[in-house]
Scaffold this active site. Structure first.
Site, PDB file in Angstrom:
ATOM      1  N   LYS A   1     -22.522 -47.291-108.288  1.00 45.32           N
ATOM      2  CA  LYS A   1     -22.900 -45.924-108.921  1.00 45.32           C
ATOM      3  C   LYS A   1     -22.525 -45.586-109.987  1.00 45.32           C
ATOM      4  O   LYS A   1     -23.251 -44.769-110.633  1.00 45.32           O
ATOM      5  CB  LYS A   1     -22.561 -44.972-107.798  1.00 45.32           C
ATOM      6  CG  LYS A   1     -23.146 -45.356-106.347  1.00 45.32           C
ATOM      7  CD  LYS A   1     -24.630 -45.310-106.483  1.00 45.32           C
ATOM      8  CE  LYS A   1     -25.124 -45.450-105.098  1.00 45.32           C
ATOM      9  NZ  LYS A   1     -26.811 -45.213-104.746  1.00 45.32           N
TER      10      LYS A   1
ATOM     11  N   TYR B   1     -18.800 -50.168-104.111  1.00 47.22           N
ATOM     12  CA  TYR B   1     -19.832 -48.896-104.154  1.00 47.22           C
ATOM     13  C   TYR B   1     -19.786 -47.969-105.238  1.00 47.22           C
ATOM     14  O   TYR B   1     -20.577 -47.642-106.200  1.00 47.22           O
ATOM     15  CB  TYR B   1     -19.615 -48.023-102.978  1.00 47.22           C
ATOM     16  CG  TYR B   1     -20.810 -47.002-102.560  1.00 47.22           C
ATOM     17  CD1 TYR B   1     -21.886 -47.137-102.296  1.00 47.22           C
ATOM     18  CD2 TYR B   1     -20.315 -45.515-102.913  1.00 47.22           C
ATOM     19  CE1 TYR B   1     -22.890 -46.313-102.038  1.00 47.22           C
ATOM     20  CE2 TYR B   1     -20.998 -44.560-102.657  1.00 47.22           C
ATOM     21  CZ  TYR B   1     -22.768 -44.620-102.357  1.00 47.22           C
ATOM     22  OH  TYR B   1     -23.452 -43.775-102.248  1.00 47.22           O
TER      23      TYR B   1
HETATM   24  P1  NAP Z   1     -29.335 -44.223 -95.514  1.00 48.92           P
HETATM   25  O1  NAP Z   1     -29.656 -43.038 -94.477  1.00 48.92           O
HETATM   26  O2  NAP Z   1     -28.371 -45.402 -95.341  1.00 48.92           O
HETATM   27  O3  NAP Z   1     -30.471 -44.905 -96.000  1.00 48.92           O
HETATM   28  C1  NAP Z   1     -30.803 -45.832 -96.731  1.00 48.92           C
HETATM   29  C2  NAP Z   1     -32.156 -46.379 -96.946  1.00 48.92           C
HETATM   30  O4  NAP Z   1     -32.221 -47.397 -98.052  1.00 48.92           O
HETATM   31  C3  NAP Z   1     -32.875 -46.694 -96.014  1.00 48.92           C
HETATM   32  O5  NAP Z   1     -34.411 -46.379 -95.933  1.00 48.92           O
HETATM   33  C4  NAP Z   1     -32.836 -48.202 -95.866  1.00 48.92           C
HETATM   34  O6  NAP Z   1     -34.088 -49.059 -95.316  1.00 48.92           O
HETATM   35  C5  NAP Z   1     -32.900 -48.456 -97.603  1.00 48.92           C
HETATM   36  N1  NAP Z   1     -32.555 -49.833 -98.008  1.00 48.92           N
HETATM   37  C6  NAP Z   1     -31.226 -50.145 -98.031  1.00 48.92           C
HETATM   38  N2  NAP Z   1     -31.042 -51.378 -98.435  1.00 48.92           N
HETATM   39  C7  NAP Z   1     -32.146 -51.626 -98.987  1.00 48.92           C
HETATM   40  C8  NAP Z   1     -32.576 -52.688 -99.718  1.00 48.92           C
HETATM   41  N3  NAP Z   1     -32.000 -53.877-100.227  1.00 48.92           N
HETATM   42  N4  NAP Z   1     -33.856 -52.639-100.017  1.00 48.92           N
HETATM   43  C9  NAP Z   1     -34.744 -51.759 -99.800  1.00 48.92           C
HETATM   44  N5  NAP Z   1     -34.546 -50.702 -99.080  1.00 48.92           N
HETATM   45  C10 NAP Z   1     -33.042 -50.637 -98.549  1.00 48.92           C
HETATM   46  O7  NAP Z   1     -28.781 -43.680 -97.002  1.00 48.92           O
HETATM   47  P2  NAP Z   1     -28.514 -42.372 -97.564  1.00 48.92           P
HETATM   48  O8  NAP Z   1     -27.547 -41.524 -97.131  1.00 48.92           O
HETATM   49  O9  NAP Z   1     -30.044 -41.600 -97.387  1.00 48.92           O
HETATM   50  O10 NAP Z   1     -28.436 -42.542 -99.156  1.00 48.92           O
HETATM   51  C11 NAP Z   1     -29.667 -42.745-100.119  1.00 48.92           C
HETATM   52  C12 NAP Z   1     -29.053 -43.017-101.492  1.00 48.92           C
HETATM   53  O11 NAP Z   1     -28.100 -41.841-101.622  1.00 48.92           O
HETATM   54  C13 NAP Z   1     -28.350 -44.146-101.588  1.00 48.92           C
HETATM   55  O12 NAP Z   1     -28.327 -44.761-102.907  1.00 48.92           O
HETATM   56  C14 NAP Z   1     -26.882 -43.736-101.276  1.00 48.92           C
HETATM   57  O13 NAP Z   1     -25.831 -44.418-102.009  1.00 48.92           O
HETATM   58  C15 NAP Z   1     -26.883 -42.292-102.161  1.00 48.92           C
HETATM   59  N6  NAP Z   1     -25.952 -41.344-101.784  1.00 48.92           N
HETATM   60  C16 NAP Z   1     -25.771 -40.969-100.333  1.00 48.92           C
HETATM   61  C17 NAP Z   1     -24.630 -40.173-100.033  1.00 48.92           C
HETATM   62  C18 NAP Z   1     -24.510 -39.492 -98.800  1.00 48.92           C
HETATM   63  O14 NAP Z   1     -23.611 -38.773 -98.552  1.00 48.92           O
HETATM   64  N7  NAP Z   1     -25.221 -39.971 -97.832  1.00 48.92           N
HETATM   65  C19 NAP Z   1     -23.866 -39.568-101.208  1.00 48.92           C
HETATM   66  C20 NAP Z   1     -24.054 -40.010-102.432  1.00 48.92           C
HETATM   67  C21 NAP Z   1     -25.020 -41.069-102.835  1.00 48.92           C
HETATM   68  P3  NAP Z   1     -34.223 -49.250 -93.840  1.00 48.92           P
HETATM   69  O15 NAP Z   1     -34.433 -48.102 -93.036  1.00 48.92           O
HETATM   70  O16 NAP Z   1     -35.087 -50.093 -93.472  1.00 48.92           O
HETATM   71  O17 NAP Z   1     -32.836 -49.719 -93.590  1.00 48.92           O
END
Ligand code: NAP
Length: 247
Positions: free
Chosen positions: A159, A155
């Site tokens: 990133k 990861y």
């Molecule tokens: P999440 O709640 O797990 O949601 C992930 C989203 O990505 C869902 O809409 C999922 O679709 C979609 N997805 C996953 N794999 C995909 C693919 N191969 N093609 C198209 N869509 C895909 O994630 P989140 O926490 O909101 O994170 C969103 C972004 O922010 C990510 O890039 C993550 O790395 C980054 N981020 C998150 C955090 C955190 O603390 N949460 C921190 C830093 C960065 P489905 O609903 O259909 O599964």
């Protein structure tokens, strides 16, 4: 209405941060095309929430690691709304493990979704944005891409790679009115972090100077800033939205 007449493509818009970004852009008047991996019900729920704000929404199933599916996503957006002004590369996955236990498949899957996915989407919209001489690309990186994290070699690589791509493409497109920036969230309350054990959550909370986890809306507002005209002279930057974690 700061996004009136604009069309945005948001990957991973069905849940979490992506959903909040869709609503932030829709509240500003943007047409929103969101893609999702498989959760059709959540995607349609986001479309309804976008429409409740008076904007137009469209959900497209698309695995961002597939060039053919990304091209189809971009075609659908252009057919529906005629142009793409904003791309938010938000789709992302984790497959955490210490390196001794991390399989090659776990490494490849995270790089494919998080890094190659962002590359394919940026490549697919670049030509359109160059022709328009206007575009805003915002990529979701992470505090983990800045600082590293035990158990997240795959990861963190994806990133950190997103940051390198952001700065490189910002240089390629800057002279044509297209900005490319990244947001690096810290620990945000979504399904991704809900999966972590309570001990990891409280340890993470202890490392946040502001003393609280972030919300998807905290991140969405920063994305909205970089996607809007207030950030017209900002490109190649990484904006940490992490309660002070990475300073
Ligand atoms: P999440 O709640 O797990 O949601 C992930 C989203 O990505 C869902 O809409 C999922 O679709 C979609 N997805 C996953 N794999 C995909 C693919 N191969 N093609 C198209 N869509 C895909 O994630 P989140 O926490 O909101 O994170 C969103 C972004 O922010 C990510 O890039 C993550 O790395 C980054 N981020 C998150 C955090 C955190 O603390 N949460 C921190 C830093 C960065 P489905 O609903 O259909 O599964």
């Amino acid at each position: 209405m700061k996004f009136e007449g604009k069309t945005a493509v948001v990957t991973g818009g069905s849940r979490g941060i992506g959903r909040a970004v869709c609503l932030e852009l829709a509240a500003g008047g943007a047409n929103v095309v969101l893609c999702y991996a498989g959760n059709e019900a959540a995607a349609q729920e986001t479309v309804r929430a976008v429409e409740a704000l008076g904007a137009k929404g469209l959900a497209v199933r698309c695995d961002v690691s597939s060039a053919a599916q990304v091209d189809a996503l971009v075609r659908s957006a252009v057919e529906a709304f005629g142009r793409i002004d904003i791309l938010v590369n938000n789709a992302g996955v984790t497959r955490d493990n210490l390196i001794m236990r991390m399989s090659e498949e776990d490494f490849d899957a995270v790089i494919a979704a998080n890094l190659k996915g962002a590359f394919l989407c940026m490549k697919a919209v670049s030509r359109l944005m160059l022709k328009q001489r206007y575009g805003r690309i915002v990529n979701l990186s992470s505090v983990v891409g800045l600082r590293g994290n035990a158990g997240q070699v795959n990861y963190a690589a994806s990133k950190a790679g997103v940051i390198g791509m952001t700065k490189s493409l910002a240089r390629e497109l800057a002279s044509r009115g297209v900005t490319v920036n990244a947001v690096a969230p810290g620990f945000i309350e979504t399904d991704m972090t809900a999966a972590l054990p309570e001990s990891a959550r409280s340890a993470a909370q202890g490392s946040i100077p502001m003393g609280r986890l972030g919300t998807p809306e905290d991140v969405a507002r920063a994305v909205g800033f970089l996607a809007g005209d207030a950030a017209a002279y900002v490109t190649g930057q990484v904006l940490a939205v992490d309660g002070g974690m990475a300073m």
